[in-house]
Motif scaffolding. Structure first.
Motif, mmCIF file in Angstrom:
data_model
loop_
_atom_site.group_PDB
_atom_site.id
_atom_site.type_symbol
_atom_site.label_atom_id
_atom_site.label_comp_id
_atom_site.label_asym_id
_atom_site.label_seq_id
_atom_site.Cartn_x
_atom_site.Cartn_y
_atom_site.Cartn_z
ATOM 1 N N SER A 1 0.823 -1.211 0.000
ATOM 2 C CA SER A 1 0.000 0.000 0.000
ATOM 3 C C SER A 1 0.861 1.266 0.000
ATOM 4 O O SER A 1 0.475 2.292 -0.574
ATOM 5 C CB SER A 1 -0.935 0.003 1.214
ATOM 6 O OG SER A 1 -0.195 -0.077 2.422
ATOM 7 N N TYR A 2 2.037 1.221 0.643
ATOM 8 C CA TYR A 2 2.942 2.370 0.624
ATOM 9 C C TYR A 2 3.520 2.563 -0.771
ATOM 10 O O TYR A 2 3.615 3.681 -1.281
ATOM 11 C CB TYR A 2 4.080 2.164 1.634
ATOM 12 C CG TYR A 2 3.742 2.555 3.048
ATOM 13 C CD1 TYR A 2 4.495 3.505 3.720
ATOM 14 C CD2 TYR A 2 2.681 1.970 3.718
ATOM 15 C CE1 TYR A 2 4.201 3.869 5.032
ATOM 16 C CE2 TYR A 2 2.373 2.316 5.018
ATOM 17 C CZ TYR A 2 3.127 3.262 5.676
ATOM 18 O OH TYR A 2 2.837 3.623 6.957
ATOM 19 N N GLU B 1 2.273 1.768 -3.551
ATOM 20 C CA GLU B 1 1.244 2.177 -4.518
ATOM 21 C C GLU B 1 0.836 3.636 -4.367
ATOM 22 O O GLU B 1 0.155 4.173 -5.241
ATOM 23 C CB GLU B 1 0.009 1.285 -4.372
ATOM 24 C CG GLU B 1 0.235 -0.131 -4.880
ATOM 25 C CD GLU B 1 -0.985 -1.019 -4.697
ATOM 26 O OE1 GLU B 1 -1.839 -0.662 -3.839
ATOM 27 O OE2 GLU B 1 -1.079 -2.042 -5.393
ATOM 28 N N ARG B 2 1.246 4.271 -3.279
ATOM 29 C CA ARG B 2 0.852 5.672 -3.091
ATOM 30 C C ARG B 2 1.556 6.601 -4.072
ATOM 31 O O ARG B 2 1.099 7.730 -4.278
ATOM 32 C CB ARG B 2 1.127 6.099 -1.644
ATOM 33 C CG ARG B 2 0.105 5.516 -0.673
ATOM 34 C CD ARG B 2 0.529 5.687 0.764
ATOM 35 N NE ARG B 2 0.503 7.081 1.221
ATOM 36 C CZ ARG B 2 0.831 7.459 2.446
ATOM 37 N NH1 ARG B 2 1.216 6.557 3.348
ATOM 38 N NH2 ARG B 2 0.785 8.737 2.800
ATOM 39 N N GLU B 3 2.657 6.170 -4.639
ATOM 40 C CA GLU B 3 3.309 6.953 -5.697
ATOM 41 C C GLU B 3 3.256 6.107 -6.962
ATOM 42 O O GLU B 3 4.051 5.192 -7.155
ATOM 43 C CB GLU B 3 4.748 7.306 -5.309
ATOM 44 C CG GLU B 3 5.184 8.726 -5.685
ATOM 45 C CD GLU B 3 5.086 9.009 -7.186
ATOM 46 O OE1 GLU B 3 5.350 8.098 -7.987
ATOM 47 O OE2 GLU B 3 4.753 10.152 -7.533
ATOM 48 N N LYS B 4 2.301 6.391 -7.837
ATOM 49 C CA LYS B 4 2.014 5.501 -8.979
ATOM 50 C C LYS B 4 3.213 5.349 -9.908
ATOM 51 O O LYS B 4 3.422 4.280 -10.475
ATOM 52 C CB LYS B 4 0.811 6.016 -9.766
ATOM 53 C CG LYS B 4 0.992 7.381 -10.425
ATOM 54 C CD LYS B 4 -0.249 7.784 -11.197
ATOM 55 C CE LYS B 4 -0.081 9.165 -11.818
ATOM 56 N NZ LYS B 4 1.007 9.227 -12.806
ATOM 57 N N SER C 1 9.279 5.417 -0.981
ATOM 58 C CA SER C 1 7.913 5.187 -0.506
ATOM 59 C C SER C 1 7.839 4.747 0.953
ATOM 60 O O SER C 1 6.746 4.703 1.522
ATOM 61 C CB SER C 1 7.207 4.163 -1.400
ATOM 62 O OG SER C 1 7.945 2.970 -1.485
ATOM 63 N N PRO D 1 6.989 9.015 3.831
ATOM 64 C CA PRO D 1 5.901 9.164 4.797
ATOM 65 C C PRO D 1 6.373 9.567 6.194
ATOM 66 O O PRO D 1 5.662 10.279 6.913
ATOM 67 C CB PRO D 1 5.267 7.763 4.843
ATOM 68 C CG PRO D 1 5.696 7.082 3.609
ATOM 69 C CD PRO D 1 7.007 7.673 3.229
ATOM 70 N N ALA E 1 2.143 13.095 -2.728
ATOM 71 C CA ALA E 1 1.633 11.732 -2.541
ATOM 72 C C ALA E 1 1.664 11.310 -1.080
ATOM 73 O O ALA E 1 0.785 10.567 -0.618
ATOM 74 C CB ALA E 1 2.442 10.754 -3.392
ATOM 75 N N PHE E 2 2.665 11.796 -0.338
ATOM 76 C CA PHE E 2 2.833 11.344 1.047
ATOM 77 C C PHE E 2 2.585 12.441 2.078
ATOM 78 O O PHE E 2 2.765 12.220 3.271
ATOM 79 C CB PHE E 2 4.230 10.750 1.231
ATOM 80 C CG PHE E 2 4.451 9.479 0.455
ATOM 81 C CD1 PHE E 2 3.990 8.267 0.940
ATOM 82 C CD2 PHE E 2 5.094 9.504 -0.775
ATOM 83 C CE1 PHE E 2 4.181 7.091 0.220
ATOM 84 C CE2 PHE E 2 5.291 8.323 -1.503
ATOM 85 C CZ PHE E 2 4.823 7.124 -0.997
#
Length: 481
Positions: free
Chosen positions: A77-78, A80-83, A116, A120, A242-243
């Motif tokens: 999930s982390y 995928e936060r930056e496509k 990623s 965060p 994104a984060f």
């Protein structure tokens, strides 16, 4: 190991791939692991990495960087936060699906890079402009599951590197950070490794996934291929958005941070080995060499005591300033010792025999070319220092000559292909900016655009060297590792 086993049997000029693998193994740098794509780094190879690491780590800390360490596993999930990260690295990601016998609720990626997982937490730690800039670095390994043939240090599924991650208040601050790291990589290659580098940026289609700008230092190898020797990325605000890296400025207005990342891997060791080594074995610049000087006493029965005492005293005197090995092994003759130390890349050998003892002298032999000089015992410290400087200068000059002789201009598909095919090296030409024009060359001869000039200079040609449309900039094509 016998004297015959010590020798390098392959030719660097005629068979560079097999020659390289033989040098790596016979010089005790690395072995192949039982799993395809992985290597085992032996103590001598790791010592080179530690010395390289020491220079960079010191320079980083002088410029405000703090070391940290993040987990090697990244939740899906982390990632995928930056496509763009997901799309850019997906084919190379290794996944963990089980912990012991239990299937995990969420897959974990073995880090291919750490934006990623680090970003965060930077977002948690940054609240105000007073928290900026934040500069973190970690020394670690990453895994990229590439389906390519293993080439120790150049191409392995797991490799050692450092990755820096920073957050800044403005685009300009992030740009300055990116360039600071790029120039530190240049300093490492030129001042420590004796390899001239070419600084540039990557084309849009070859930037780090999600980056605003990717800069690179490229190093040309003697076989005509380029090595991407280190990269430094201005990530703009894409990762911060994104984060959620937000901060309040001096006017209490909420702003989005600008981030960078930058990394140099043990590919640098591959470049070092490939650039300087020869058909006698490893060649290492003095700053990186684990052993800089080896003192070899040469005696007969009636001179053994005098020669050994003289040589041991000389080695002890030098040991305070240089990294010295005193080789008085009884079971090996001088010829074997000379070959072994040449194979292992010791930059300077000092030979002490009865004549040196009688005359109060020492014979210094340079590793790259066997040049020797006789110096007085009283001047040994200065003489060794000068000799090591000379060894560095010889190595740098040879690498610089290779680079200068192998940057060529070409225009037109046939001329570009022919020049690269015949000479290798860099071919610079006008480029319209269309990735399809690169593909024409890449598909034909496996050469690609390795860099564009950093500055907005006029293109070397008015038109694109492939399609003949107007040229936007100069592109440097090369085959690469």
């Amino acid at each position: 190991m016998s004297e015959q086993e010590l020798g390098i049997t392959e030719s660097k000029e005629h068979n560079p791939g097999e020659w390289y693998a033989e040098v790596v193994q016979k010089a005790g740098l690395a072995d192949y692991a039982p799993m395809g794509g992985f290597i085992i780094t032996r103590p001598r190879g790791y010592a080179l990495w530690e010395r390289l690491q020491g220079y960079l780590d010191g320079w980083f800390k002088e410029t405000g960087v703090q070391n940290s360490y993040f987990p090697m596993f990244i939740p899906e999930s982390y990632l995928e936060r930056e496509k763009d990260i997901v799309e850019g690295f997906d084919p190379e990601v290794a996944w963990v699906t089980h912990g012991g016998h239990d299937e995990l609720e969420e897959r974990l990626a073995v880090r291919p890079t750490s934006e990623s997982i680090i970003t965060p937490f930077i977002a948690q730690w940054v609240r105000s402009h007073r928290d900026l800039p934040m500069r973190l670095n970690q020394w670690c390994s990453v895994v990229r599951w590439e389906a390519t043939e293993t080439k120790p240090f150049f191409r392995t599924k797991e490799f050692l590197w450092q990755e820096g991650h920073t957050a800044h208040a403005t685009h300009e601050d992030a740009w300055e950070e990116m360039m600071t790291r790029l120039h530190q990589y240049e300093r490492l290659y030129e001042d420590v490794m004796a390899i001239p580098g070419m600084l540039g940026r990557k084309p849009e289609h070859d930037k780090f996934p999600g980056a605003h700008t990717t800069t690179t230092i490229e190093a040309l190898m003697p076989d005509g291929k380029s090595v991407q020797a280190g990269t430094s990325h201005h990530l703009g605000t894409s990762f911060a958005e994104a984060f959620g890296i937000e901060y309040t400025d001096e006017d209490e207005i909420e702003r989005t941070a600008h981030t960078t990342s930058w990394g140099l891997s043990w590919r640098a060791l591959g470049a070092l080995i490939m650039t300087h080594s020869d058909d006698q074995g490893l060649v290492i610049p003095p700053e990186l060499a684990p052993t800089q000087v080896v003192v070899v006493p040469i005696w007969q029965a009636d001179t053994e005591d005098a020669v050994k005492e003289y040589a041991a005293d000389l080695a002890a005197e030098l040991d305070g300033e240089f990294r010295v090995d005193y080789d008085d092994r009884d079971g090996r003759n001088p010829g074997f010792k000379f070959n072994e130390h040449e194979l292992n890349g010791v930059p300077l050998r000092i030979e002490i025999g009865p004549h040196e003892v009688d005359d109060g002298e020492a014979t210094l032999v340079h590793r790259p070319d066997g040049e020797n000089e006789v110096v007085s015992r009283e001047e040994i410290g200065d003489a060794v220092r000068d000799a090591l400087d000379t060894v560095y200068a010889k190595l740098y000059a040879a690498a610089e000559e290779n680079l200068e002789e192998n940057v060529r201009e070409a225009h037109g598909r046939g001329e570009i292909l022919g020049t690269i095919g015949r000479y290798g090296g860099y071919v610079k030409t006008g480029w319209c900016g269309d990735e399809d024009c690169e593909a024409v060359i890449k598909d034909e001869i496996a050469a690609e655009i390795v860099m564009l000039p950093l500055d907005d200079e006029e293109p070397v040609h008015d038109t694109c060297g492939i399609c003949d449309d107007g040229a936007e900039e100069t592109a440097y094509f090369a085959k690469s590792y």
